[in-house]
Enzyme design. Structure first.
Site, PDB file in Angstrom:
ATOM      1  N   ASP A 157     -10.397   0.180  11.854  1.00  0.00           N
ATOM      2  CA  ASP A 157      -9.665   0.839  10.770  1.00  0.00           C
ATOM      3  C   ASP A 157     -10.375   2.138  10.391  1.00  0.00           C
ATOM      4  O   ASP A 157     -11.524   2.121   9.951  1.00  0.00           O
ATOM      5  CB  ASP A 157      -9.596  -0.104   9.565  1.00  0.00           C
ATOM      6  CG  ASP A 157      -8.662   0.386   8.476  1.00  0.00           C
ATOM      7  OD1 ASP A 157      -8.411   1.605   8.401  1.00  0.00           O
ATOM      8  OD2 ASP A 157      -8.177  -0.452   7.689  1.00  0.00           O
ATOM      9  N   GLY A 186       0.825  -1.202   0.000  1.00  0.00           N
ATOM     10  CA  GLY A 186       0.000   0.000   0.000  1.00  0.00           C
ATOM     11  C   GLY A 186       0.858   1.250   0.000  1.00  0.00           C
ATOM     12  O   GLY A 186       2.054   1.204  -0.255  1.00  0.00           O
ATOM     13  N   GLY A 187       0.220   2.390   0.313  1.00  0.00           N
ATOM     14  CA  GLY A 187       0.939   3.658   0.324  1.00  0.00           C
ATOM     15  C   GLY A 187       0.142   4.791  -0.279  1.00  0.00           C
ATOM     16  O   GLY A 187       0.725   5.736  -0.822  1.00  0.00           O
ATOM     17  N   ALA A 188      -1.203   4.704  -0.198  1.00  0.00           N
ATOM     18  CA  ALA A 188      -2.085   5.788  -0.668  1.00  0.00           C
ATOM     19  C   ALA A 188      -1.873   6.136  -2.132  1.00  0.00           C
ATOM     20  O   ALA A 188      -2.108   7.278  -2.537  1.00  0.00           O
ATOM     21  CB  ALA A 188      -1.915   7.039   0.214  1.00  0.00           C
ATOM     22  N   HIS A 248      -5.748   0.130  10.909  1.00  0.00           N
ATOM     23  CA  HIS A 248      -5.214  -0.040   9.553  1.00  0.00           C
ATOM     24  C   HIS A 248      -3.804  -0.636   9.567  1.00  0.00           C
ATOM     25  O   HIS A 248      -3.398  -1.312   8.619  1.00  0.00           O
ATOM     26  CB  HIS A 248      -5.203   1.312   8.839  1.00  0.00           C
ATOM     27  CG  HIS A 248      -5.055   1.224   7.353  1.00  0.00           C
ATOM     28  ND1 HIS A 248      -6.019   0.677   6.531  1.00  0.00           N
ATOM     29  CD2 HIS A 248      -4.055   1.624   6.522  1.00  0.00           C
ATOM     30  CE1 HIS A 248      -5.626   0.735   5.272  1.00  0.00           C
ATOM     31  NE2 HIS A 248      -4.434   1.308   5.235  1.00  0.00           N
ATOM     32  N   GLN A 294      -2.296  -5.003   0.139  1.00  0.00           N
ATOM     33  CA  GLN A 294      -2.624  -4.341   1.396  1.00  0.00           C
ATOM     34  C   GLN A 294      -2.970  -2.881   1.134  1.00  0.00           C
ATOM     35  O   GLN A 294      -2.249  -2.185   0.413  1.00  0.00           O
ATOM     36  CB  GLN A 294      -1.445  -4.441   2.375  1.00  0.00           C
ATOM     37  CG  GLN A 294      -1.723  -3.914   3.769  1.00  0.00           C
ATOM     38  CD  GLN A 294      -1.233  -2.482   3.984  1.00  0.00           C
ATOM     39  OE1 GLN A 294      -0.372  -2.003   3.257  1.00  0.00           O
ATOM     40  NE2 GLN A 294      -1.788  -1.810   4.978  1.00  0.00           N
ATOM     41  N   SER A 295      -4.104  -2.422   1.663  1.00  0.00           N
ATOM     42  CA  SER A 295      -4.538  -1.041   1.539  1.00  0.00           C
ATOM     43  C   SER A 295      -4.673  -0.647   0.058  1.00  0.00           C
ATOM     44  O   SER A 295      -5.412  -1.300  -0.678  1.00  0.00           O
ATOM     45  CB  SER A 295      -3.557  -0.126   2.281  1.00  0.00           C
ATOM     46  OG  SER A 295      -4.055   1.185   2.391  1.00  0.00           O
ATOM     47  N   ALA A 296      -3.961   0.388  -0.394  1.00  0.00           N
ATOM     48  CA  ALA A 296      -4.021   0.753  -1.810  1.00  0.00           C
ATOM     49  C   ALA A 296      -3.561  -0.407  -2.688  1.00  0.00           C
ATOM     50  O   ALA A 296      -4.045  -0.586  -3.811  1.00  0.00           O
ATOM     51  CB  ALA A 296      -3.151   1.982  -2.065  1.00  0.00           C
TER      52      ALA A 296
END
Length: 391
Positions: free
Chosen positions: A300, A126-128, A332, A197-199
């Site tokens: 989250d 991830g990392g936006a 998160h 994960q995430s983004a």
């Protein structure tokens, strides 16, 4: 004749002493490691300044940056240990080139024993969509490698270097490279798993759906098959961008920036897997999807757990094999950082390993008798980090 013989004897003694000096190839290897550390540090710093440039420096972001700094300092004992292993372990193959675009690199985490082909987990960090980086998956990579699983952490172009189409294309190309080349690293091309994960969960799910759509059509240009992915793991992901625009805006990822990343408001549906799978035009693609397992923490705030619940419901309604696993009160970063740094038993890690090893009785036996994972950060620091986390 005596003098030349004495001279040769001295040369032999000097030569013998030189044998104890570091070998040139080791010196070169160490130099390369240091150069790599410097290059990676520069890249991470540049990513951080890029994020600041786009988000601006208002009150909200000053407080978030302060919280992030404290959060990182509290977890630093663990980060330093993982960073040392990442840069100096001979079981990590860093920056393997998988394409010709910037950031088309991946890291491989190899088990100690690759005498027989090992299962492989392809991981998208991830990392936006702005500060994603392959080394963010190093903690997961080392832990899974200890259980005999090869981990390939894919890097991809971030915004503004690329937009969402570039990120999805890079991920597809990275997956293709792993599937077609992992055998030469000791991996089993018939046991490939995909995780984001995430983004990274959003990007990897888009890549998976794109590939399935291509395969259900004429299949031109397909270099790997969705059938080769045994299961998909989505961790703390967002899969409906229309529902998340305002949420991200309120948390500081402003609408204008987010729409630039996603190539405009008209593209939000296109890059929303939850919406996409409901399109009758691609109903023939749904049966091609692998088993979809979504993980999310109910605490989250970066991406609410309802995002995974709605995607799981949409997948089931469309006819895909899907399941949702929620972790009560987890944030998160708890599932991805704090819990692994805590060591011992970890439900998410054990769940992933049990699925990957489900058809390998020898591996399951080793898992059952494996020693507890080592704690990397004291509990008091982990609790403080949980309380001040800006995520």
């Amino acid at each position: 004749m005596t003098a030349p013989n004495n001279h040769r004897e001295k040369l032999r003694r000097v030569s013998g002493k030189n044998n104890h000096r570091p070998r040139p190839d080791r010196q070169r290897s160490f130099t390369r490691d240091i150069e790599h550390v410097a290059a990676e540090t520069y890249l991470i710093t540049r990513l951080a300044f890029t994020l600041l440039q786009y988000l601006g420096v208002g009150y909200r972001w000053i407080t978030k940056l302060l919280a992030l700094g404290c959060y990182a300092m509290l977890l630093m004992p663990g980060f330093l240990q993982v960073a040392y292993c990442y840069f100096f372990s001979n079981k990590v193959k860093r920056s393997v080139v998988y394409g010709d675009q910037p950031r088309n690199r991946l890291d491989l985490y190899l088990p100690a024993d690759v005498s027989k082909p090992k299962p492989v987990l392809v991981f998208v960090t991830g990392g936006a969509w702005i500060i994603g980086y392959k080394a963010w998956g190093s903690l997961l990579g080392f832990q899974l490698a200890e259980r005999g699983i090869i981990v390939a952490c894919i890097d991809y172009r971030n915004f503004p270097q690329g937009t969402i189409s570039d990120m999805v294309n890079d991920t597809c190309q990275g997956i293709s490279f792993v599937i077609n080349n992992i055998a030469s690293y000791g991996g089993d091309p018939n046991r490939i798993y995909l995780m984001g994960q995430s983004a990274g969960a959003h990007i990897s799910s888009c890549a998976l759906l794109k590939q399935a759509t291509m395969e259900s059509g004429n299949g031109d240009g397909v270099s790997w098959s969705v059938f080769q992915i045994k299961a998909y793991f989505g961790l703390s992901g967002g899969y409906n961008l229309l529902n998340l625009v305002d949420h991200f805006h309120n948390r500081g990822l402003y609408r204008s920036i987010f729409l630039s990343i996603m190539e405009g408001e008209q593209s939000l549906k296109k890059f929303s897997p939850e919406i996409k799978i409901q399109d009758p035009c691609i109903k023939h693609s749904i049966p091609l999807l692998p088993r979809m397992i979504l993980f999310h923490g109910t605490g989250d705030y970066s991406i609410p757990s309802i995002a995974s619940k709605r995607f799981a419901d949409a997948l089931k309604k469309a006819g895909a094999r899907a399941e949702l696993i929620l972790y009560d009160g987890k944030t998160h970063t708890d599932l991805f950082l704090q819990d692994p740094l805590r060591g011992g038993k970890e439900d998410l890690f054990d769940h992933i390993v049990s699925i990957v090893h489900s058809n390998d009785s020898d591996a399951l036996l080793k898992d059952a008798t494996a020693p507890p994972r080592r704690r990397l950060v004291p509990e008091i620091l982990l609790k403080l980090a949980h309380n001040i986390s800006p995520f």
